[in-house]
Write a protein that holds these residues in place. Structure first.
Motif, PDB file in Angstrom:
ATOM      1  N   TRP A 122    -103.444 105.333-140.950  1.00 43.30           N
ATOM      2  CA  TRP A 122    -102.793 104.070-141.269  1.00 43.30           C
ATOM      3  C   TRP A 122    -103.702 102.938-140.838  1.00 43.30           C
ATOM      4  CZ3 TRP A 122     -98.073 106.098-138.300  1.00 43.30           C
ATOM      5  CH2 TRP A 122     -97.257 106.838-139.149  1.00 43.30           C
ATOM      6  N   ARG A 123    -103.825 101.939-141.685  1.00 47.96           N
ATOM      7  CA  ARG A 123    -104.598 100.739-141.347  1.00 47.96           C
ATOM      8  C   ARG A 123    -103.630  99.556-141.349  1.00 47.96           C
ATOM      9  NH1 ARG A 123    -109.252  99.622-145.254  1.00 47.96           N
ATOM     10  NH2 ARG A 123    -110.124 101.368-144.109  1.00 47.96           N
ATOM     11  N   PRO A 124    -103.479  98.884-140.204  1.00 49.52           N
ATOM     12  CA  PRO A 124    -102.555  97.747-140.156  1.00 49.52           C
ATOM     13  C   PRO A 124    -103.128  96.526-140.855  1.00 49.52           C
ATOM     14  CG  PRO A 124    -103.613  98.042-138.032  1.00 49.52           C
ATOM     15  CD  PRO A 124    -104.073  99.177-138.903  1.00 49.52           C
ATOM     16  N   ARG A 125    -102.239  95.771-141.494  1.00 44.75           N
ATOM     17  CA  ARG A 125    -102.572  94.507-142.164  1.00 44.75           C
ATOM     18  C   ARG A 125    -101.489  93.486-141.815  1.00 44.75           C
ATOM     19  NH1 ARG A 125    -107.650  94.929-144.343  1.00 44.75           N
ATOM     20  NH2 ARG A 125    -107.832  96.812-145.558  1.00 44.75           N
ATOM     21  N   GLU A 126    -101.832  92.222-141.839  1.00 44.40           N
ATOM     22  CA  GLU A 126    -100.837  91.169-141.610  1.00 44.40           C
ATOM     23  C   GLU A 126     -99.868  91.109-142.789  1.00 44.40           C
ATOM     24  OE1 GLU A 126    -102.845  87.589-139.180  1.00 44.40           O
ATOM     25  OE2 GLU A 126    -103.750  87.979-141.140  1.00 44.40           O
ATOM     26  N   ALA A 127     -98.579  91.083-142.507  1.00 43.29           N
ATOM     27  CA  ALA A 127     -97.586  90.908-143.557  1.00 43.29           C
ATOM     28  C   ALA A 127     -97.559  89.450-144.012  1.00 43.29           C
ATOM     29  CB  ALA A 127     -96.203  91.327-143.063  1.00 43.29           C
ATOM     30  N   PHE A 128     -97.939  88.568-143.102  1.00 43.00           N
ATOM     31  CA  PHE A 128     -98.066  87.130-143.364  1.00 43.00           C
ATOM     32  C   PHE A 128     -99.025  86.591-142.307  1.00 43.00           C
ATOM     33  CE2 PHE A 128     -94.186  88.202-141.102  1.00 43.00           C
ATOM     34  CZ  PHE A 128     -94.341  87.518-139.901  1.00 43.00           C
ATOM     35  N   PRO A 129     -99.594  85.405-142.488  1.00 39.11           N
ATOM     36  CA  PRO A 129    -100.590  84.903-141.535  1.00 39.11           C
ATOM     37  C   PRO A 129    -100.023  84.795-140.116  1.00 39.11           C
ATOM     38  CG  PRO A 129    -100.613  83.584-143.527  1.00 39.11           C
ATOM     39  CD  PRO A 129     -99.424  84.498-143.628  1.00 39.11           C
ATOM     40  N   LEU A 130    -100.696  85.431-139.168  1.00 40.85           N
ATOM     41  CA  LEU A 130    -100.224  85.448-137.785  1.00 40.85           C
ATOM     42  C   LEU A 130    -101.133  84.696-136.820  1.00 40.85           C
ATOM     43  CD1 LEU A 130     -99.099  89.167-137.654  1.00 40.85           C
ATOM     44  CD2 LEU A 130     -97.625  87.162-137.638  1.00 40.85           C
ATOM     45  N   GLY A 131    -102.353  84.432-137.239  1.00 42.24           N
ATOM     46  CA  GLY A 131    -103.275  83.702-136.364  1.00 42.24           C
ATOM     47  C   GLY A 131    -103.490  84.404-135.035  1.00 42.24           C
ATOM     48  N   ASP A 132    -103.277  83.667-133.948  1.00 40.33           N
ATOM     49  CA  ASP A 132    -103.510  84.205-132.601  1.00 40.33           C
ATOM     50  C   ASP A 132    -102.509  85.293-132.208  1.00 40.33           C
ATOM     51  OD1 ASP A 132    -105.633  82.468-132.278  1.00 40.33           O
ATOM     52  OD2 ASP A 132    -104.456  80.963-131.189  1.00 40.33           O
ATOM     53  N   LEU A 133    -101.433  85.467-132.961  1.00 42.76           N
ATOM     54  CA  LEU A 133    -100.435  86.489-132.645  1.00 42.76           C
ATOM     55  C   LEU A 133    -100.788  87.869-133.196  1.00 42.76           C
ATOM     56  CD1 LEU A 133     -97.141  84.463-133.185  1.00 42.76           C
ATOM     57  CD2 LEU A 133     -98.228  85.092-131.025  1.00 42.76           C
ATOM     58  N   TRP A 134    -101.858  87.959-133.972  1.00 39.27           N
ATOM     59  CA  TRP A 134    -102.240  89.235-134.576  1.00 39.27           C
ATOM     60  C   TRP A 134    -102.432  90.346-133.541  1.00 39.27           C
ATOM     61  CZ3 TRP A 134    -101.634  92.384-138.201  1.00 39.27           C
ATOM     62  CH2 TRP A 134    -102.532  93.401-138.497  1.00 39.27           C
ATOM     63  N   PRO A 135    -103.156  90.134-132.433  1.00 43.25           N
ATOM     64  CA  PRO A 135    -103.294  91.211-131.433  1.00 43.25           C
ATOM     65  C   PRO A 135    -101.939  91.670-130.879  1.00 43.25           C
ATOM     66  CG  PRO A 135    -104.906  89.505-131.009  1.00 43.25           C
ATOM     67  CD  PRO A 135    -103.979  88.972-132.058  1.00 43.25           C
ATOM     68  N   PHE A 136    -101.033  90.728-130.623  1.00 42.11           N
ATOM     69  CA  PHE A 136     -99.701  91.087-130.133  1.00 42.11           C
ATOM     70  C   PHE A 136     -98.956  91.931-131.166  1.00 42.11           C
ATOM     71  CE2 PHE A 136     -95.144  90.130-130.165  1.00 42.11           C
ATOM     72  CZ  PHE A 136     -94.789  90.680-128.942  1.00 42.11           C
ATOM     73  N   ALA A 137     -99.038  91.554-132.440  1.00 35.38           N
ATOM     74  CA  ALA A 137     -98.361  92.300-133.501  1.00 35.38           C
ATOM     75  C   ALA A 137     -98.896  93.730-133.583  1.00 35.38           C
ATOM     76  CB  ALA A 137     -98.518  91.580-134.840  1.00 35.38           C
ATOM     77  N   CYS A 138    -100.201  93.897-133.436  1.00 36.49           N
ATOM     78  CA  CYS A 138    -100.785  95.242-133.462  1.00 36.49           C
ATOM     79  C   CYS A 138    -100.309  96.073-132.275  1.00 36.49           C
ATOM     80  CB  CYS A 138    -102.314  95.159-133.462  1.00 36.49           C
ATOM     81  SG  CYS A 138    -102.993  94.580-135.019  1.00 36.49           S
ATOM     82  N   GLU A 139    -100.244  95.455-131.105  1.00 36.95           N
ATOM     83  CA  GLU A 139     -99.770  96.172-129.923  1.00 36.95           C
ATOM     84  C   GLU A 139     -98.297  96.560-130.077  1.00 36.95           C
ATOM     85  OE1 GLU A 139    -100.672  93.535-126.710  1.00 36.95           O
ATOM     86  OE2 GLU A 139    -102.829  93.886-126.902  1.00 36.95           O
ATOM     87  N   ARG A 140     -97.504  95.677-130.644  1.00 36.91           N
ATOM     88  CA  ARG A 140     -96.084  95.978-130.882  1.00 36.91           C
ATOM     89  C   ARG A 140     -95.948  97.144-131.854  1.00 36.91           C
ATOM     90  NH1 ARG A 140     -92.310  94.455-134.596  1.00 36.91           N
ATOM     91  NH2 ARG A 140     -90.196  94.215-133.867  1.00 36.91           N
ATOM     92  N   TRP A 141     -96.750  97.118-132.909  1.00 42.85           N
ATOM     93  CA  TRP A 141     -96.707  98.211-133.888  1.00 42.85           C
ATOM     94  C   TRP A 141     -97.118  99.526-133.238  1.00 42.85           C
ATOM     95  CZ3 TRP A 141    -101.132 100.862-135.831  1.00 42.85           C
ATOM     96  CH2 TRP A 141    -100.835 101.803-136.789  1.00 42.85           C
ATOM     97  N   ALA A 142     -98.184  99.515-132.453  1.00 46.87           N
ATOM     98  CA  ALA A 142     -98.645 100.733-131.801  1.00 46.87           C
ATOM     99  C   ALA A 142     -97.571 101.275-130.857  1.00 46.87           C
ATOM    100  CB  ALA A 142     -99.941 100.475-131.045  1.00 46.87           C
TER     101      ALA A 142
END
Length: 74
Positions: free
Chosen positions: A47-67
């Protein structure tokens, strides 16, 4: 029980691969900020994660939440 009906549906799948496909199919209904691309070989599912919508600086947090959510399935 942590994932309700969604978790029960995943547990009812005959194989881990089927559960992963079902999880991917309905992932968008969870309101997640991360979408997933699926790549599969004969022996491995990626699986390769992608932004569902622009997240900017929150992208690392979103990846950690997904993991963390994925690890919670195991």
């Amino acid at each position: 029980s942590d994932f309700g009906v969604f978790g029960y549906a995943l547990m009812s799948c005959p194989t881990l691969g089927d559960a992963a496909r079902m999880g991917m199919r309905f992932w968008g209904m969870t309101g997640a900020e991360v979408t997933l691309e699926e790549f599969e070989t004969e022996t491995t599912l990626y699986w390769r994660p992608r932004e569902a919508f622009p997240l900017g600086d929150l992208w690392p947090f979103a990846c950690e939440r997904w993991a963390a959510a994925v690890l919670g399935f195991s």
